[in-house]
Design an enzyme around this catalytic site. Structure first.
Site, short mmCIF file in Angstrom:
data_model
loop_
_atom_site.label_atom_id
_atom_site.label_comp_id
_atom_site.label_asym_id
_atom_site.label_seq_id
_atom_site.Cartn_x
_atom_site.Cartn_y
_atom_site.Cartn_z
N THR A 192 0.66 -1.26 0.04
CA THR A 192 0.06 -0.02 0.19
C THR A 192 0.77 1.24 0.06
OG1 THR A 192 -1.93 -1.15 1.31
CG2 THR A 192 -1.99 1.24 1.37
N VAL A 220 -11.46 -7.30 -1.05
CA VAL A 220 -11.30 -5.91 -0.91
C VAL A 220 -10.92 -5.70 0.56
CG1 VAL A 220 -12.12 -3.57 -0.71
CG2 VAL A 220 -12.81 -5.12 -2.64
N GLY A 221 -9.64 -5.03 0.64
CA GLY A 221 -9.12 -4.69 2.45
C GLY A 221 -9.48 -3.50 2.89
N ASP A 222 -8.73 -3.07 3.59
CA ASP A 222 -9.04 -1.65 4.35
C ASP A 222 -8.99 -0.51 3.59
OD1 ASP A 222 -6.04 -2.29 4.35
OD2 ASP A 222 -6.00 -0.21 5.04
N THR A 241 -1.33 1.58 6.58
CA THR A 241 -0.79 0.36 5.43
C THR A 241 -0.57 -0.56 6.56
OG1 THR A 241 1.20 -0.23 4.10
CG2 THR A 241 1.36 1.56 5.86
N GLY A 244 -4.76 -5.65 6.21
CA GLY A 244 -5.98 -4.87 5.87
C GLY A 244 -7.02 -5.31 6.50
#
Length: 310
Positions: A192, A220-222, A241, A244
């Site tokens: 990230t 899909v992460g954070d 970062t 996630g």
């Protein structure tokens, strides 16, 4: 314009000097802009275009062999936009900004986000593969077929900690040296990119990613989740970062900004947020922070996190 950028919190990388040069270039690009949103977009575009970073070109491969990008942006006026799960899109941050400025929504995803990106003039046919990611994908013993549950079973020992264990075994089998792509980069994960900017009146925070290696297709992460990967409020702004799923559960950037709202300065807020995150999750992450007094903060509990500031 004050700007701070990060290139991901994670394991050590084999090219810290050129990576730092790109981070410095990104911070300078952001600082040359007159508007905070322009600043974070300009900074992140530099990083998305550099395959040394896990955002845009050079992103991670999901279980179906596709690289998908996510990004989010928010201002201290509480305008926000995000886009997720976009194959072929390097400039994910530009799509997130367009969602914020051109739609009544805060998040678009998948093929519809890609169609929207094309309509607003963002290139949606970029080849996001690098020699490194292609080699890592091709070197796998097998590739999953079948249903999402079959893919889930396949990634159980490959996603997250499994990746590190798999790579360690590979390195031991090859005599202890990490394998490299033709450009000489070690196959070590880094996660990230993000930027925060402040012009003395308005703050903006943005984050962009290529995801995590061998996640379930569509994961899909954070990063595109408000309060997790990015957050801005009148008191300050933050970009995160790291791991996630755990960042999302702990709402790391909202946590950091809440500490600003409770009177801490930027560095103290970053330190407190990462300390709490570690205690809550046992995972690793990093966060960068700018407060409304112009104070910078950065903290991480991973092996490293490179940053640059102007």
């Amino acid at each position: 314009m004050q700007v701070i950028v990060h290139g991901g919190a994670g394991t050590s990388v084999s090219e810290p000097v050129p990576r730092q040069a790109t981070l410095d270039e990104a911070a300078d690009a952001g600082a040359s802009e007159a508007d905070p949103v322009d600043a974070v977009e300009a900074a992140i575009r530099v990083l998305e275009a550099d395959s040394r970073f896990n955002a845009g070109t050079g992103g991670a491969v999901q279980s179906d062999g596709v690289i998908r990008t996510d990004a989010g942006v928010m201002t201290s006026d509480r305008d926000a936009g995000a886009a997720a799960s976009m194959p072929g899109v390097e400039a994910a941050i530009s799509v997130a900004r367009a969602v914020m400025e051109e739609t009544p929504h805060v998040l678009l995803n998948g093929v519809h986000a890609v169609d929207f990106a094309a309509d607003v003039g963002v290139d949606v046919e970029r080849d996001l593969w690098t020699a490194d990611t292609r080699q890592r994908w091709d070197d796998l013993d097998d590739h999953p077929e079948g249903s999402p549950l079959d893919h889930r079973d396949w990634i159980q020992d490959k996603f997250g900690e499994g990746v590190a264990e798999q790579r360690e075994a590979t390195e031991q089998a090859s005599g202890g040296a990490a394998s490299k792509d033709p450009e000489g980069r070690n196959q070590k994960d880094h996660d990230t990119v993000g930027a925060v900017a402040f012009d003395g009146e308005t703050l903006a925070a943005a984050t962009s990613t290529g995801g995590r290696w061998l996640a379930l297709a569509g994961r899909v992460g954070d990063v595109p989740q408000i309060g997790s990967g990015f957050y801005a409020a009148p008191a300050g702004a933050a970009s995160a970062t790291g791991a996630g799923e755990d960042i999302a559960k702990a709402t790391l950037t909202r946590r950091a900004v809440r500490h600003l709202e409770n009177g801490l300065g930027a560095q103290a807020a970053a330190d407190r947020a990462i300390e709490e995150f570690g205690e809550l999750t046992g995972s690793s992450a990093g966060v960068i922070v700018l407060d409304s007094d112009g104070g910078f903060g950065e903290a991480f509990n991973s092996e490293q996190m490179q940053t640059a500031r102007v």
